[in-house]
Structure formats: structure tokens, C-alpha cells
Design a protein around this motif. Structure first.
Motif, PDB file in Angstrom:
ATOM      1  N   PHE A  77       0.822  -1.204   0.000  1.00  0.00           N
ATOM      2  CA  PHE A  77       0.000   0.000   0.000  1.00  0.00           C
ATOM      3  C   PHE A  77       0.859   1.258   0.000  1.00  0.00           C
ATOM      4  CE2 PHE A  77      -3.597  -2.427   2.356  1.00  0.00           C
ATOM      5  CZ  PHE A  77      -3.854  -3.151   1.206  1.00  0.00           C
ATOM      6  N   ASP A  78       1.908   1.272   0.827  1.00  0.00           N
ATOM      7  CA  ASP A  78       2.790   2.436   0.889  1.00  0.00           C
ATOM      8  C   ASP A  78       3.535   2.651  -0.428  1.00  0.00           C
ATOM      9  OD1 ASP A  78       2.010   2.854   3.470  1.00  0.00           O
ATOM     10  OD2 ASP A  78       3.863   2.154   4.392  1.00  0.00           O
ATOM     11  N   ALA A  79       3.958   1.568  -1.066  1.00  0.00           N
ATOM     12  CA  ALA A  79       4.716   1.688  -2.314  1.00  0.00           C
ATOM     13  C   ALA A  79       3.857   2.244  -3.452  1.00  0.00           C
ATOM     14  CB  ALA A  79       5.289   0.337  -2.712  1.00  0.00           C
ATOM     15  N   LEU A  80       2.562   1.936  -3.446  1.00  0.00           N
ATOM     16  CA  LEU A  80       1.695   2.372  -4.549  1.00  0.00           C
ATOM     17  C   LEU A  80       0.943   3.669  -4.266  1.00  0.00           C
ATOM     18  CD1 LEU A  80       0.361  -1.058  -5.818  1.00  0.00           C
ATOM     19  CD2 LEU A  80       2.027   0.445  -6.906  1.00  0.00           C
ATOM     20  N   ASN A  81       1.149   4.255  -3.076  1.00  0.00           N
ATOM     21  CA  ASN A  81       0.565   5.578  -2.810  1.00  0.00           C
ATOM     22  C   ASN A  81       1.111   6.574  -3.831  1.00  0.00           C
ATOM     23  OD1 ASN A  81      -1.127   5.059  -0.666  1.00  0.00           O
ATOM     24  ND2 ASN A  81       0.348   5.672   0.891  1.00  0.00           N
ATOM     25  N   GLN A  82       0.234   7.414  -4.343  1.00  0.00           N
ATOM     26  CA  GLN A  82       0.547   8.449  -5.332  1.00  0.00           C
ATOM     27  C   GLN A  82       0.893   7.881  -6.711  1.00  0.00           C
ATOM     28  OE1 GLN A  82       0.011  11.725  -4.673  1.00  0.00           O
ATOM     29  NE2 GLN A  82      -0.716  10.996  -2.689  1.00  0.00           N
ATOM     30  N   LEU A  83       0.871   6.570  -6.873  1.00  0.00           N
ATOM     31  CA  LEU A  83       1.078   5.959  -8.196  1.00  0.00           C
ATOM     32  C   LEU A  83      -0.228   5.334  -8.697  1.00  0.00           C
ATOM     33  CD1 LEU A  83       4.506   4.120  -7.762  1.00  0.00           C
ATOM     34  CD2 LEU A  83       4.044   6.206  -9.037  1.00  0.00           C
ATOM     35  N   ALA A  84      -0.748   4.380  -7.955  1.00  0.00           N
ATOM     36  CA  ALA A  84      -1.983   3.699  -8.344  1.00  0.00           C
ATOM     37  C   ALA A  84      -3.203   4.398  -7.746  1.00  0.00           C
ATOM     38  CB  ALA A  84      -1.943   2.250  -7.897  1.00  0.00           C
ATOM     39  N   TRP A  85      -3.033   4.927  -6.545  1.00  0.00           N
ATOM     40  CA  TRP A  85      -4.103   5.642  -5.856  1.00  0.00           C
ATOM     41  C   TRP A  85      -3.474   6.791  -5.082  1.00  0.00           C
ATOM     42  CZ3 TRP A  85      -3.729   0.201  -5.077  1.00  0.00           C
ATOM     43  CH2 TRP A  85      -2.823  -0.171  -4.078  1.00  0.00           C
ATOM     44  N   HIS A  86      -4.301   7.764  -4.703  1.00  0.00           N
ATOM     45  CA  HIS A  86      -3.772   8.920  -3.971  1.00  0.00           C
ATOM     46  C   HIS A  86      -3.295   8.526  -2.586  1.00  0.00           C
ATOM     47  CE1 HIS A  86      -4.547  12.271  -6.690  1.00  0.00           C
ATOM     48  NE2 HIS A  86      -5.544  11.534  -7.123  1.00  0.00           N
ATOM     49  N   ASP A  87      -4.103   7.752  -1.878  1.00  0.00           N
ATOM     50  CA  ASP A  87      -3.743   7.321  -0.527  1.00  0.00           C
ATOM     51  C   ASP A  87      -4.388   5.975  -0.257  1.00  0.00           C
ATOM     52  OD1 ASP A  87      -4.407   7.715   2.754  1.00  0.00           O
ATOM     53  OD2 ASP A  87      -2.398   8.170   2.046  1.00  0.00           O
ATOM     54  N   ASP A  88      -3.744   5.165   0.553  1.00  0.00           N
ATOM     55  CA  ASP A  88      -4.287   3.831   0.821  1.00  0.00           C
ATOM     56  C   ASP A  88      -5.566   3.861   1.657  1.00  0.00           C
ATOM     57  OD1 ASP A  88      -2.874   4.607   3.045  1.00  0.00           O
ATOM     58  OD2 ASP A  88      -1.733   2.765   3.239  1.00  0.00           O
ATOM     59  N   CYS A  89      -5.976   5.029   2.134  1.00  0.00           N
ATOM     60  CA  CYS A  89      -7.265   5.115   2.831  1.00  0.00           C
ATOM     61  C   CYS A  89      -8.427   4.908   1.849  1.00  0.00           C
ATOM     62  CB  CYS A  89      -7.412   6.443   3.563  1.00  0.00           C
ATOM     63  SG  CYS A  89      -7.541   7.864   2.490  1.00  0.00           S
TER      64      CYS A  89
END
Length: 141
Positions: free
Chosen positions: A95-107
Motif C-alpha cells: 500500500f505504501d509503495a503504490l501511494n501516489q502511483l496507483a491511488w492517492h492514498d491507501d485510505c
């Protein structure tokens, strides 16, 4: 649906550490192992870029963790992986690795499905499945 596969053993997000320097304390996350794993995730994403899911849109994520089988356990191909790392810490790293890449935030992730956390499989023809992490996500409409 979006999907990436990261080859190699899955790595869990380590616990936060506290370092004391005189009267001051600082908090940090050890990057020795998790840094390269997160880079692998980002590289797999960059190799097949997907559209960033808009902020505030709900997301469903499916994960599969396949670990390399040690030589001492050759009779347990495909068996569940019941050792450390914990599945929640494996998820945190992704989740941390894909923040701002796949989604804005893992929330934004409102549905999570862990397909498996298991040892690698071997087919009848002798082909051994590589250790990997499979990540799939889709915006829920």
C-alpha cells in the motif's frame, strides 16, 4: 482491473524504530530490505503504467503472496505459509509503495482480499512457480 506482478520473495513493512541522540529522539523506518522491495513494486508499476485512481474513489485490492520454498521443506509445495511475515505487514508495504502511483492514498482501499499466502508450487512437468507478489486493484463504482 489493473494488475502487476513483482518477482522475488515478498517483504513485510518493518516496525518503526526509535533512535536516541542525546536529549532528542527520532523515529524512522529501517530501509535495508523494504526499500529495494518497494522500488521493485514501483518499477513493475512503471513498466506497465496504469491510470491513477481519483482521490476519494473507493478501491478493491486482491493480493497473493508466494514464497520461495526452502530446501528443507521440499514436500510442502503449495502449502499455506504460516510463518512470519504477517500478512498485515506485507499489505502495508504494498500500500505504501503504490501511494501516489496507483491511488492517492491507501485510505481509499475499502475492500481487501488476500487470495493466498503460500509456498511456491511445482507442476507435474517439473516447472517450479517463482516466488512473487501479485497485486490487482479496481475502482469500485
Amino acid at each position: 482491473m489493473h494488475q502487476i506482478i513483482v518477482y522475488g520473495n515478498p517483504i513485510a513493512q518493518p516496525r518503526v524504530k526509535v533512535a536516541r541522540r542525546g536529549k532528542f529522539s527520532s523515529v524512522y523506518t529501517p530501509q535495508k530490505k523494504i526499500g529495494p522491495f518497494k522500488q521493485q513494486i514501483r518499477a513493475a508499476f512503471a513498466a506497465n503504467p496504469h491510470k491513477l485512481i481519483q482521490q476519494h474513489k473507493p478501491i478493491s485490492v486482491r493480493l497473493e503472496f508466494v514464497f520461495e520454498l526452502p530446501k528443507s521443506r521440499k514436500k510442502t509445495y503449495g502449502a499455506p505459509h504460516t510463518q512470519k511475515p504477517d500478512v498485515d505487514n506485507l499489505c502495508k508495504a504494498i500500500f505504501d509503495a503504490l501511494n501516489q502511483l496507483a491511488w492517492h492514498d491507501d485510505c481509499q482501499i475499502v475492500k481487501l482480499e488476500i487470495i493466498a499466502k503460500r509456498w511456491q508450487n511445482v507442476r507435474d512437468d517439473g516447472w517450479i512457480e517463482p516466488a512473487h507478489t501479485s497485486i490487482e486493484w479496481v475502482e469500485i463504482r
